[in-house]
Structures are given as C-alpha cells and as structure tokens.
Design a protein around this motif. Structure first.
Motif: not given
Length: 510
Positions: A367-385
């Motif tokens: 999970r990640c949040t890009f700004e203090a007042n922005s919602r959290t985004i689910d990135v569990r299904n992302v493949i990082w290479v």
C-alpha cells in the motif's frame, strides 16, 4: 513531498480509456485490452484477413511449399469436436499456456502430444502460411470462427495431417520461420518432431543454430520441472519467456520458483525482483516480457534521470504501449489499483539511494500514499522488476572460475552465486531496500552454444534482409562462426549484433 513540487493526489476517477479494461480476478489473468468474446471476434477477423492476404499477395514463387498445400486444404472439411465424455478434443486442457491459470498444461514431452487425433486445422495452417508469428499466436490463443475454441500447437494441419511444428520446419519459403517455431514451442508444441526420428522427417543437421537451440531447450528436464511447477500458477503464461531470450536458464528457473508460491490469494506484498549482472545479457528484455506475456499494463521508469522520490512518482513511462495514455507512475498505479500490472525500474542502481526510500512501504505492505491528505492505494498485485549492472565483475569472475564454464550452471552453483551477489546489492542500495526484495537473480555469461544461437537469430532478423537473402547457407554459417571471435563478455549480445552486422556486409564483397 512538498505540495508544490510533489505529484498531485492520486486521481479517484480513471481516464475514460481505462474504464473498460478488465480486472484480474483471482485464479485467472485476462486481457486488459478487450473482453474474451471481443478477443475471439478480433481473432476471427484477423484470420479472415490472413487467408485473404495469403490468396492475394503470394506469387507462385513465394512460399511455394506452403501455398501448394493450401489449395488442398481449402477442400478439407473440419469435423466438429466430439461431445462424448471421453473426448480429448472436447475436454482435455491444452498443452500450451493460454493465459488462464485454470488450464493445466502438460509438459512438452508428455504423452498427451501423441494421443490427440489427427484432425486438420485450417485456421492454424493459414496463420502459419501468412508468415506472421503474431497471427499464429492469435490462433493458438483464441482460435477463429470456423472451429470453436483455440487451436492446440500439436493439432494436425494440412492434407498430410502433420504437426504444426513439422509443417513449419519443412517449408523453406517461410521468411519468419524461427519466429513461428518459437511461438509454437511457447504454446507447447512437441519438440520431438524436430529430431532425427525413425522416419527421418526432419534433418537435424539442416537446422540453423537458433532453431536447434530453442527446440533442444523445449525438451530438457528443467523445462519439464518448470512446467509442472507453474501448471496452476496465475503466472503460468510467463513460462513462454524461455522462447523470448537466449540463456539464463537458472535465472528463469529461480524466478518461476518464486512466482509459484506467490498468488493473489496469499499475497500480502508485491513481487519485487532484481535482475543483476553484465550488460547485454537479456535483463531489460526479460523485464518487459512480464507485461507482454501476462497481457497487463507496464510502466517503465528510466532511473538514470531521477534524483529524488518526487522524481520517481512523477516519471512518465518509456515503454511503447499504444493503448495506454501517457501518465505518471502515480496515475498508473491509481488507474490499475487492485489489478495485476508491471513496473520496471531500469538501471536502478544509477539513482540516488534516498530516492528509493519511498518504495520501502509499498514493497513491504503493498500500500502507498503519495501525499499526507490523499487516499491509500492498493499495490499488492503490482510486479516490480529492477534491472541493474551491480555485480558485473563479480559475476564474470565467478563464471571464469568454474571448472566447466561452457556448460549451464548447476543449481548449486547458481545458488552459491546468488548468495555471493546479495551483499554487493546491499552495499549499493542499502539493507532496508534489499530486505524487501523477493529475489535477486544474477544473469551469467553465455555459453558457446548460446552465443551461436544469438548470432544466428540476429542474422535471420537482420534489418538488411535483402543482403541476408543473397547469402548461401555456407556463407551464413561462416558469419555465425566468425562473429563469435568478436564477442565481448562485458557487452554481451550487443557485441555479437555488431559483429554480425559487419560480417554481413563483408560476405557480400561490397
């Protein structure tokens, strides 16, 4: 991140071009571009266009071995699939990967290759005759309107009821024969059809080094182990990677081991894989095949131009994806939230270490949040290479120290190399980053057989097609052998490509 320089809050609404893309449900991987029914309609249209091109465009001197058989095939009637409970055509799973995790796939060397009835399949025949590997892939993936369901790579085709692989290898008029062979093997074609069997159907000595390499690769014990390991994995389509790059058998095996235990049902964090080693050995090529084979969106970040965490999230992709609108990494992750997608961090060691710190939480918690007042985004299904040249000298020195450097590394040797490389990655990127990486895969130097296969493939796919066509078989073999003398380990395949290009011109006595 500052409010003025950082990326904007992740958008809550998706651009219209992304609204109709299918999601990846548990247990299957679907195309993001069209629905399954739409794909079949596209495939039906594509095959019809292919047939028309074959009838109109081919002159009597072109593809004569193929077109001579097409006239006989047009009169063949294709019986419908049997509906009995024991019918293999009706109920047995295809031996090739179709992109669905629900389709068990038999090993290329399994008995199922020889037990299927010999039923001619005009759709696959016309696709091969089009001399277009993409068309062959469409038929194997989706089929066409004449025969319900996708074709099997081992279906009998043509008036002589040959296997598709045998039919392809025997027709010298195909300019893209190697590409078609690789596509058929990727979908489970039986490689024994290319061997010198009792009937001597195929002359193995007449095969070019690249074709022979891929045929041999499809019939190894490692290949059969990987097929069994990935049989029910959501990542099953990735086994076709072995026909997209040369070498790196142990890296692929280790990758599939990691992916086989990482499914959507049990995943709590994304897959994070680092590909490390000498330049020109297939790291970037393999990284981009993740998105291609899984049929999911891909976003590639050029890490050499970044200096801060803000730069990473605001970076636009350097991937050439015509279907995807230009977007930053923040927007890409928001648009594909909860879906399977791929993020490639190219040359990851060439950015500031602090820039990687913003990836620690996404890689660990998914999970990640890009700004203090922005919602959290689910990135569990992302493949990082991540791709990197870290450990370049270490890998080359280790390979030289082996007793048999011209043979593929054993499993134990590769595990030892992985353990030796890990501290070097930690020193450059930091232990906090390394601890969140699923696997670090060293890419090793090519063997002589692999160099020969690369040179042969470069020769067949050369942009100077008019020059290559004028070379005799002996001249082509000489180009391949002479190119090996100019191989530079630190440059890898790029040095072979340069050597082949120069030798093509020299062989023409210009």
């Amino acid at each position: 991140m500052s409010g003025t320089q950082g990326p904007k809050s992740a958008p809550l609404t998706r651009p219209p071009t992304w609204e109709k893309k299918d999601s990846v449900k548990s247990g299957s991987v679907q195309s993001f571009g069209t629905s399954r029914s739409a794909s079949r309609r596209l495939s039906r249209t594509a095959i019809s266009e292919t047939r028309e091109r074959v009838r109109r465009s081919q002159t009597p001197n072109q593809l004569s071995p193929v077109t001579s058989q097409l006239s006989s095939v047009t009169s063949l009637s294709v019986p419908p699939r049997a509906h009995t409970g024991s019918s293999e055509n009706a109920s047995a799973p295809r031996s090739a990967s179709t992109g669905s995790a629900h389709s068990p796939v038999a090993s290329p060397a399994g008995t199922s290759h020889h037990s299927r009835p010999h039923t001619p399949r005009p759709a696959l025949l016309f696709a091969i005759a089009s001399d277009d590997p993409t068309q062959v892939g469409r038929v194997l993936e989706h089929g066409d309107g004449d025969v319900k369901g996708a074709s099997n790579a081992n279906d009998a085709i043509g008036p002589q009821a040959q296997s598709a692989l045998e039919f392809t290898l025997e027709n010298e008029g195909l300019k893209n024969k190697l590409g078609i062979v690789k596509k058929l093997l990727g979908y489970g074609a039986d490689p024994s059809k290319a061997k010198l069997n009792d009937s001597k159907t195929i002359d193995e000595a007449a095969l070019d080094p690249a074709t022979k390499y891929y045929l041999d690769r499809a019939d190894t014990a490692t290949t059969r182990r990987i097929d069994a390991l990935m049989e029910r994995s959501v990542f099953r389509p990735l086994v076709r990677m072995r026909y997209g790059i040369v070498g790196q058998d142990r890296a692929l095996e280790q990758l599939f081991r990691v992916l086989s235990i990482h499914s959507e049902k049990i995943s709590k964090s994304p897959v994070v894989v680092f590909l490390c080693g000498p330049s020109g050995h297939g790291k970037s090529m393999l990284a981009h095949q993740f998105g291609l084979l899984l049929e999911v969106p891909i976003h590639t970040v050029n890490m050499t131009t970044l200096h801060s965490a803000d730069d990473i999230w605001r970076s636009y992709s350097i991937s050439s994806d015509e279907d995807a609108p230009p977007c930053t990494l923040v927007e890409f992750l928001a648009n594909n939230e909860g879906k399977r997608c791929v993020v490639v961090l190219d040359e990851i060691e060439k950015t500031e270490r602090k820039a990687l710190w913003s990836l620690l939480v996404p890689w660990e918690l998914g999970r990640c949040t890009f700004e203090a007042n922005s919602r959290t985004i689910d990135v569990r299904n992302v493949i990082w290479v991540g791709t990197s040249n870290i450990g370049n000298d270490l890998v080359l020195d280790y390979h030289k120290s082996l007793q048999r450097p011209e043979e593929t590394l054993s499993r134990n040797e590769y595990v030892e190399l992985m353990g030796t490389l890990r501290p070097h990655v930690s020193d450059q990127l930091g232990a906090s980053v390394l601890s969140r990486v699923s696997a670090i895969l060293p890419f090793v130097p090519f063997t002589t057989a692999e160099k020969r296969a690369l040179a042969s493939e470069f020769l067949q796919e050369s942009a100077a097609e008019h020059l290559v066509q004028g070379l005799s078989r002996e001249q082509r073999e000489k180009v391949v052998e002479d190119s090996l003398k100019d191989f530079v380990p630190s440059e890898g395949a790029r040095s072979l490509y340069r050597a082949v290009s120069n030798l093509i011109i020299d062989a023409m006595d210009l």
